[in-house]
Write an enzyme that holds these catalytic residues in place. Sequence first.
Site, mmCIF file in Angstrom:
data_model
loop_
_atom_site.group_PDB
_atom_site.id
_atom_site.type_symbol
_atom_site.label_atom_id
_atom_site.label_comp_id
_atom_site.label_asym_id
_atom_site.label_seq_id
_atom_site.Cartn_x
_atom_site.Cartn_y
_atom_site.Cartn_z
ATOM 1 N N ARG A 152 6.615 -19.239 30.636
ATOM 2 C CA ARG A 152 6.597 -18.222 29.596
ATOM 3 C C ARG A 152 6.325 -16.836 30.161
ATOM 4 O O ARG A 152 5.926 -16.670 31.308
ATOM 5 C CB ARG A 152 5.546 -18.568 28.540
ATOM 6 C CG ARG A 152 5.923 -19.776 27.674
ATOM 7 C CD ARG A 152 5.104 -19.774 26.416
ATOM 8 N NE ARG A 152 5.348 -18.572 25.619
ATOM 9 C CZ ARG A 152 4.536 -18.146 24.660
ATOM 10 N NH1 ARG A 152 3.421 -18.812 24.396
ATOM 11 N NH2 ARG A 152 4.820 -17.052 23.990
ATOM 12 N N LYS A 168 17.542 -14.660 17.400
ATOM 13 C CA LYS A 168 17.266 -16.023 17.869
ATOM 14 C C LYS A 168 15.830 -16.440 17.559
ATOM 15 O O LYS A 168 15.512 -17.632 17.606
ATOM 16 C CB LYS A 168 17.545 -16.143 19.369
ATOM 17 C CG LYS A 168 16.615 -15.358 20.270
ATOM 18 C CD LYS A 168 16.981 -15.530 21.727
ATOM 19 C CE LYS A 168 16.043 -14.755 22.646
ATOM 20 N NZ LYS A 168 14.654 -15.218 22.561
ATOM 21 N N ARG A 177 17.116 -24.630 26.793
ATOM 22 C CA ARG A 177 17.477 -24.566 28.212
ATOM 23 C C ARG A 177 16.940 -25.776 28.962
ATOM 24 O O ARG A 177 17.638 -26.363 29.794
ATOM 25 C CB ARG A 177 16.926 -23.270 28.829
ATOM 26 C CG ARG A 177 17.666 -22.012 28.384
ATOM 27 C CD ARG A 177 17.092 -20.779 29.053
ATOM 28 N NE ARG A 177 17.774 -19.551 28.622
ATOM 29 C CZ ARG A 177 17.156 -18.435 28.273
ATOM 30 N NH1 ARG A 177 15.832 -18.379 28.303
ATOM 31 N NH2 ARG A 177 17.838 -17.382 27.904
#
Length: 401
Positions: free
Chosen positions: A234, A168, A217
């Site tokens: 993060r 990804k 998301r």
Amino acid sequence: GGWGSGHCLKHRVVGEGACRCLSAGDRPESDPVQAFASRKDRPDLSLPATQTPPYNRQNTLGGWNERVACSVSMGDVDRMREEIGIVRIGTRGSPLAMAQAHEVRDRLRATHPALAPEHAIEIKVLSVAGDRIQDRPLAEIGGKGLFTKEIEDALADGGIDIAVHSMKDVPTVLPDGLEISCILEREDPRDAFFGKGIRSLDDLPAGSVVGSASLRRQALILHRRPDVKVVSFRGNVQTRLRKLGEGEVDATMLAVAGLNRLGLESLGISQQDFAPLSTEEMLPAVAQGAIGLETRIGDPRIGPLVAAIGHRESALRVTAERAALRELDGSCRTPIAAHAVLEADDQLRLRLTIAKPDGSAALTTERRGSLLDSAAMGVECGRELKADAGPDFMIAALGAG
């Protein structure tokens, strides 16, 4: 190792000349496992024809299961070890990245007797910009290449032999001379929802704060729940769970694959602490849960080693998703989600979604077709959404961050 001309996905047969319905010329070029296996310059590290082959091969839907045969002599193994030499694996240094590198090492050791000794495989940890810079969203500092560039530089320069990536994070355009030559069997691609006593995004009270660094998301959460607040969040898995526990946010999402690879016990959580979201509720990131191995094109020493541990079904699913992503010119600046799944009769179902960063709009399409048409299906889905979205939609998405 890998996929020779004797393997047939449709008829489940093995053996040179056993079936001609899937010849090398019929394989989609975009499938990295098939592309490597079909190249004419592919080297052969097998034993001479007069000796017993070092592996018993057994065909499955997913790929080759390689089992070391008792007939392999120590002399055979020593000769193979000299030919292969030390294999150097490059990886990021996060706990999840290290777990993935160890998985690759263990699979190589289990498949190739010459790599069984401790010193036969080295793992080199490389610092990447995406891990060093934690105070800004990824979209502001350059996108997905931040997790791969330094590792790819080491691979191109010969400092490592195999780059281990979460697929990804891998851009759809690779540096010259490098290729994704192997996809391991894919883990669970779903997202896991973490909330304090809440098991679903739909059950969050209005005004709740959801933390996520992923534009995908963020956009899909806001599209489904415009009454909640989404903040950038993060850090590695452990950091994000700690921030959740300290009350910085009311909920967050993590990839189920990462939780499984790290181990729930090592993270101090149990299955009761989170709820996997169905792909209907939250479509995953492109190639989420897949580990890819990047190598130098035509490497006669490393190519056959990694081809032997590839998982063909996973490679074709990832091929479909990444073909769609490339058609949309996707990066960390684009909220894009995709999921390809194998259904009955080797039929592939591919769903693709693109959203505006603020969640105000989302477009979805899907295709069903042969597993072997995975790349074409991805291209078709990407072109359809790109046309339906129009330039204003795409500019809004690409300008996110």
